[in-house]
Design an enzyme around this catalytic site. Structure first.
Site, PDB file in Angstrom:
ATOM      1  N   LYS A  22      -8.535 -68.526  60.521  1.00  0.00           N
ATOM      2  CA  LYS A  22      -7.155 -69.018  60.506  1.00  0.00           C
ATOM      3  C   LYS A  22      -6.486 -68.771  61.848  1.00  0.00           C
ATOM      4  O   LYS A  22      -5.853 -69.662  62.409  1.00  0.00           O
ATOM      5  CB  LYS A  22      -6.365 -68.306  59.403  1.00  0.00           C
ATOM      6  CG  LYS A  22      -4.867 -68.563  59.478  1.00  0.00           C
ATOM      7  CD  LYS A  22      -4.104 -67.866  58.379  1.00  0.00           C
ATOM      8  CE  LYS A  22      -3.670 -66.460  58.704  1.00  0.00           C
ATOM      9  NZ  LYS A  22      -2.524 -66.371  59.618  1.00  0.00           N
ATOM     10  N   ASN A  23      -6.617 -67.549  62.368  1.00  0.00           N
ATOM     11  CA  ASN A  23      -5.877 -67.194  63.579  1.00  0.00           C
ATOM     12  C   ASN A  23      -6.438 -67.856  64.834  1.00  0.00           C
ATOM     13  O   ASN A  23      -5.818 -67.783  65.899  1.00  0.00           O
ATOM     14  CB  ASN A  23      -5.853 -65.676  63.770  1.00  0.00           C
ATOM     15  CG  ASN A  23      -4.890 -65.013  62.800  1.00  0.00           C
ATOM     16  OD1 ASN A  23      -4.201 -65.689  62.027  1.00  0.00           O
ATOM     17  ND2 ASN A  23      -4.840 -63.690  62.829  1.00  0.00           N
ATOM     18  N   CYS A 126       6.087 -63.462  58.026  1.00  0.00           N
ATOM     19  CA  CYS A 126       5.651 -62.299  57.253  1.00  0.00           C
ATOM     20  C   CYS A 126       6.650 -61.158  57.350  1.00  0.00           C
ATOM     21  O   CYS A 126       7.221 -60.911  58.413  1.00  0.00           O
ATOM     22  CB  CYS A 126       4.341 -61.791  57.847  1.00  0.00           C
ATOM     23  SG  CYS A 126       2.912 -61.991  56.831  1.00  0.00           S
ATOM     24  N   ARG A 131       9.034 -58.317  64.410  1.00  0.00           N
ATOM     25  CA  ARG A 131       8.255 -59.354  65.081  1.00  0.00           C
ATOM     26  C   ARG A 131       9.099 -60.294  65.933  1.00  0.00           C
ATOM     27  O   ARG A 131       9.224 -61.490  65.651  1.00  0.00           O
ATOM     28  CB  ARG A 131       7.443 -60.155  64.056  1.00  0.00           C
ATOM     29  CG  ARG A 131       6.530 -59.292  63.231  1.00  0.00           C
ATOM     30  CD  ARG A 131       5.622 -60.073  62.356  1.00  0.00           C
ATOM     31  NE  ARG A 131       4.410 -60.477  63.043  1.00  0.00           N
ATOM     32  CZ  ARG A 131       3.414 -61.132  62.450  1.00  0.00           C
ATOM     33  NH1 ARG A 131       3.512 -61.480  61.197  1.00  0.00           N
ATOM     34  NH2 ARG A 131       2.335 -61.450  63.107  1.00  0.00           N
ATOM     35  N   ASP A 317      -4.964 -56.258  60.990  1.00  0.00           N
ATOM     36  CA  ASP A 317      -5.156 -57.165  59.851  1.00  0.00           C
ATOM     37  C   ASP A 317      -6.211 -56.660  58.867  1.00  0.00           C
ATOM     38  O   ASP A 317      -6.425 -57.275  57.819  1.00  0.00           O
ATOM     39  CB  ASP A 317      -5.538 -58.567  60.341  1.00  0.00           C
ATOM     40  CG  ASP A 317      -4.347 -59.301  60.953  1.00  0.00           C
ATOM     41  OD1 ASP A 317      -3.212 -58.816  60.835  1.00  0.00           O
ATOM     42  OD2 ASP A 317      -4.562 -60.371  61.563  1.00  0.00           O
ATOM     43  N   ARG A 409      -2.434 -68.443  51.919  1.00  0.00           N
ATOM     44  CA  ARG A 409      -2.148 -68.707  53.326  1.00  0.00           C
ATOM     45  C   ARG A 409      -3.362 -68.377  54.192  1.00  0.00           C
ATOM     46  O   ARG A 409      -3.523 -68.955  55.267  1.00  0.00           O
ATOM     47  CB  ARG A 409      -0.969 -67.840  53.806  1.00  0.00           C
ATOM     48  CG  ARG A 409       0.362 -68.246  53.239  1.00  0.00           C
ATOM     49  CD  ARG A 409       1.478 -67.450  53.893  1.00  0.00           C
ATOM     50  NE  ARG A 409       1.209 -67.327  55.314  1.00  0.00           N
ATOM     51  CZ  ARG A 409       1.423 -66.236  56.041  1.00  0.00           C
ATOM     52  NH1 ARG A 409       1.949 -65.167  55.498  1.00  0.00           N
ATOM     53  NH2 ARG A 409       1.138 -66.214  57.319  1.00  0.00           N
TER      54      ARG A 409
HETATM   55  C1  UD1 Z   1      -1.247 -62.211  65.697  1.00  0.00           C
HETATM   56  C2  UD1 Z   1      -1.946 -62.571  64.415  1.00  0.00           C
HETATM   57  C3  UD1 Z   1      -1.705 -61.524  63.344  1.00  0.00           C
HETATM   58  C4  UD1 Z   1      -2.088 -60.132  63.872  1.00  0.00           C
HETATM   59  C5  UD1 Z   1      -1.408 -59.854  65.207  1.00  0.00           C
HETATM   60  C6  UD1 Z   1      -1.876 -58.562  65.866  1.00  0.00           C
HETATM   61  C7  UD1 Z   1      -2.030 -64.988  64.373  1.00  0.00           C
HETATM   62  C8  UD1 Z   1      -1.572 -66.260  63.771  1.00  0.00           C
HETATM   63  N1  UD1 Z   1      -1.472 -63.861  63.948  1.00  0.00           N
HETATM   64  O1  UD1 Z   1       0.148 -62.196  65.419  1.00  0.00           O
HETATM   65  O2  UD1 Z   1      -2.489 -61.838  62.193  1.00  0.00           O
HETATM   66  O3  UD1 Z   1      -1.689 -59.158  62.949  1.00  0.00           O
HETATM   67  O4  UD1 Z   1      -1.683 -60.915  66.138  1.00  0.00           O
HETATM   68  O5  UD1 Z   1      -3.239 -58.579  66.026  1.00  0.00           O
HETATM   69  O6  UD1 Z   1      -2.905 -65.004  65.218  1.00  0.00           O
HETATM   70  N2  UD1 Z   1       5.908 -58.394  69.809  1.00  0.00           N
HETATM   71  C9  UD1 Z   1       7.105 -58.238  70.454  1.00  0.00           C
HETATM   72  N3  UD1 Z   1       7.662 -59.326  71.051  1.00  0.00           N
HETATM   73  C10 UD1 Z   1       7.056 -60.548  71.061  1.00  0.00           C
HETATM   74  C11 UD1 Z   1       5.821 -60.696  70.396  1.00  0.00           C
HETATM   75  C12 UD1 Z   1       5.263 -59.601  69.787  1.00  0.00           C
HETATM   76  O7  UD1 Z   1       7.672 -57.152  70.475  1.00  0.00           O
HETATM   77  O8  UD1 Z   1       7.615 -61.487  71.630  1.00  0.00           O
HETATM   78  C13 UD1 Z   1       5.287 -57.227  69.158  1.00  0.00           C
HETATM   79  C14 UD1 Z   1       5.070 -57.436  67.653  1.00  0.00           C
HETATM   80  O9  UD1 Z   1       6.223 -57.127  66.919  1.00  0.00           O
HETATM   81  C15 UD1 Z   1       3.928 -56.471  67.409  1.00  0.00           C
HETATM   82  C16 UD1 Z   1       3.102 -56.560  68.685  1.00  0.00           C
HETATM   83  O10 UD1 Z   1       3.985 -57.072  69.678  1.00  0.00           O
HETATM   84  O11 UD1 Z   1       4.453 -55.163  67.295  1.00  0.00           O
HETATM   85  C17 UD1 Z   1       1.871 -57.433  68.628  1.00  0.00           C
HETATM   86  O12 UD1 Z   1       2.228 -58.693  68.112  1.00  0.00           O
HETATM   87  P1  UD1 Z   1       1.421 -60.016  68.459  1.00  0.00           P
HETATM   88  O13 UD1 Z   1       0.080 -59.653  69.028  1.00  0.00           O
HETATM   89  O14 UD1 Z   1       2.268 -60.913  69.271  1.00  0.00           O
HETATM   90  O15 UD1 Z   1       1.210 -60.648  67.017  1.00  0.00           O
HETATM   91  P2  UD1 Z   1       1.200 -62.189  66.624  1.00  0.00           P
HETATM   92  O16 UD1 Z   1       0.653 -63.001  67.752  1.00  0.00           O
HETATM   93  O17 UD1 Z   1       2.504 -62.568  66.059  1.00  0.00           O
END
Ligand code: UD1
Length: 430
Positions: A22-23, A126, A131, A317, A409
């Site tokens: 999915k990711n 989620c 986030r 995850d 999902r």
């Molecule tokens: C992706 C994955 C999710 C996984 C996560 C971490 C997908 C669709 N989802 O989510 O399943 O759990 O990586 O491996 O691929 N953060 C900020 N600011 C930002 C963006 C992120 O502070 O602008 C923080 C988040 O709150 C979190 C950390 O950075 O604490 C990592 O998040 P991130 O790697 O960006 O997760 P996703 O890409 O949303």
């Protein structure tokens, strides 16, 4: 609302086909916005999130067609889908669509790169922490984007209609930020260097696809990625990697119930740390030509401490599923969550099955019990819900997991895959 009823106590034996990730599929689908040509993606899982993203992309003008035959024999039940964004008809991603799935915010990268502008609703998604999207907006600003936040939307404009390459260091490792940076920089003018980039296999899968479309990306899979911008990208044919989280989830299920299962198409290299940890708990794991074989005989489960980390560390995850396994270990384990601040909602549901878990800040202290007992429980997010299903498989008696729309999902045909291996699992509608 559908629920899943599990009668626990059976070992898992047989074969489970692993679906496309999915990711990986979601960012690859979003990359179709970068070209007016057709992007053909193989091994796309049939999931609610994929359907939702198809709707979101359709709103921007992306047509899609599903190739008839399902690849049932090979890898899960995933399909080949063609995506074609000949004309972008709308650069706005509205709240009603984006709020259902956080990753849809990522359309901001390719829309800006191709059209010079995008108006994208800030996401909901989620319930596992705040986030934010600040890191995603920062990389776009580095590439010459002006951003205003108005009425819940990020309104982004590239100066002179085209992004410009730059050196950018992410303040924190972010998967979504790295995907967005890669897609945006591919069509920017000049060179971009992304530092402190995420190294997840899904990033490599996206970079390889973009390169097949004509991008010039090197270093994906390391923390420094270099992108030489090009004027346009073409279509390509690309395969979604197998889902490492689904693979790890079923491996943990076998570690909990005992048995012997081949996870068809699964790749150990995509989740090395998690495999090492599972082996330490007492599971026997080996790579075969056709997938990963996971076995556990009658020996008990050893308690092991785990801390979640960006790849190649133990994935957040799989944290909930691993906690499920540790609830029946002999001894105490400490599970520390470092990626998301509110990702322990499964703790109170696991407690309903008889688990002994206490929380101390970002660490869960799990004291193994000799057996879990079935109970009605409620799914709270995607990965937490599957941890309840697999805990139910190992519990004595009946467990009913409600609110399983979360599961749909991210897990393709979960009940079929588990029942084919001897589990007693059924979906109840209504
Ligand atoms: C992706 C994955 C999710 C996984 C996560 C971490 C997908 C669709 N989802 O989510 O399943 O759990 O990586 O491996 O691929 N953060 C900020 N600011 C930002 C963006 C992120 O502070 O602008 C923080 C988040 O709150 C979190 C950390 O950075 O604490 C990592 O998040 P991130 O790697 O960006 O997760 P996703 O890409 O949303």
């Amino acid at each position: 609302m559908d629920s899943i009823r599990v009668k626990g106590g059976n070992e898992l034996n047989g074969r489970i086909p692993i679906s496309g990730a999915k990711n990986a599929a979601l960012p690859l689908m979003i990359a179709s916005l970068l070209t007016d040509d057709t992007l053909t993606l193989e091994n796309v899982p049939d999931l609610a999130d994929v359907q939702q993203l198809i709707r979101i992309l359709g709103n921007h003008g992306v047509d899609h067609s599903v190739n008839g035959r399902r690849e049932k024999q090979q890898e899960g039940y995933s399909r080949t889908i063609n995506f074609s964004a000949r004309h972008i008809v709308d650069t706005t991603a509205p709240y009603e669509l984006v709020s259902k799935m956080r990753a849809s915010f990522w359309v901001i990268g390719p829309l800006l790169a191709r059209m010079g502008e995008a108006k994208v609703s800030l996401p909901g998604g989620c319930a596992i922490g705040t986030r934010p999207v600040d890191l995603l907006l920062e990389v776009l600003q580095s590439l010459g984007t002006e951003i205003d936040i108005e009425g819940g939307y990020a309104i982004a404009r590239a100066k002179n209609k085209r992004l410009v390459g730059n050196r950018h260091r992410f303040g924190k490792v972010t998967v979504g930020g790295t995907h967005v940076g890669l897609m945006a920089a591919s069509l920017a003018k000049g060179e971009t260097v992304l530092e402190n980039a995420a190294r997840e296999p899904e990033i490599v899968n996206l970079a390889e696809c973009l390169n097949a479309m004509g991008a010039k990306i090197t270093g994906a899979g390391t923390s420094t990625i270099t992108i030489e911008g090009v004027d346009s990208l073409s279509g390509a044919r690309h395969r979604v990697i197998p889902d490492r989280i689904e693979t790890g989830t079923y491996a943990m299920a076998v570690a909990m119930t005992g048995g012997d299962v081949v996870l068809e198409g699964g790749r150990i290299d995509l989740l090395q740390r998690a495999i090492d940890i599972l082996t330490e708990t007492g599971a026997e794991i080996s790579q075969q030509d056709d997938g990963i074989r996971v076995k556990r005989n009658g020996n008990g489960v050893r308690a092991i401490d785990v801390t979640t980390e960006p790849f190649p560390g133990f994935p957040t995850d799989l944290q909930a599923q691993f906690m499920g396994l540790m609830t029946m270990a002999s001894g105490q384990s400490r599970i520390t969550e470092t990626i998301f601040e509110n990702r322990f909602m499964h703790v109170q549901e696991l407690a309903r099955l008889g688990a002994h878990i206490s929380l101390s800040g970002q660490t869960a202290i799990v004291d193994g019990v000799s057996r879990l007992k079935g109970a009605p429980v409620m799914a709270t997010d995607l990965r937490a819900s599957v941890s309840l299903v697999i805990a139910g498989l190992a519990a004595e008696g009946e467990t009913t997991v409600s609110r399983i729309y979360h599961l749909d999902r991210g897990f393709e045909r979960l009940e079929d895959k588990l029942s084919n291996c001897g589990a007693v699992v059924e979906r109840l509608s209504g």
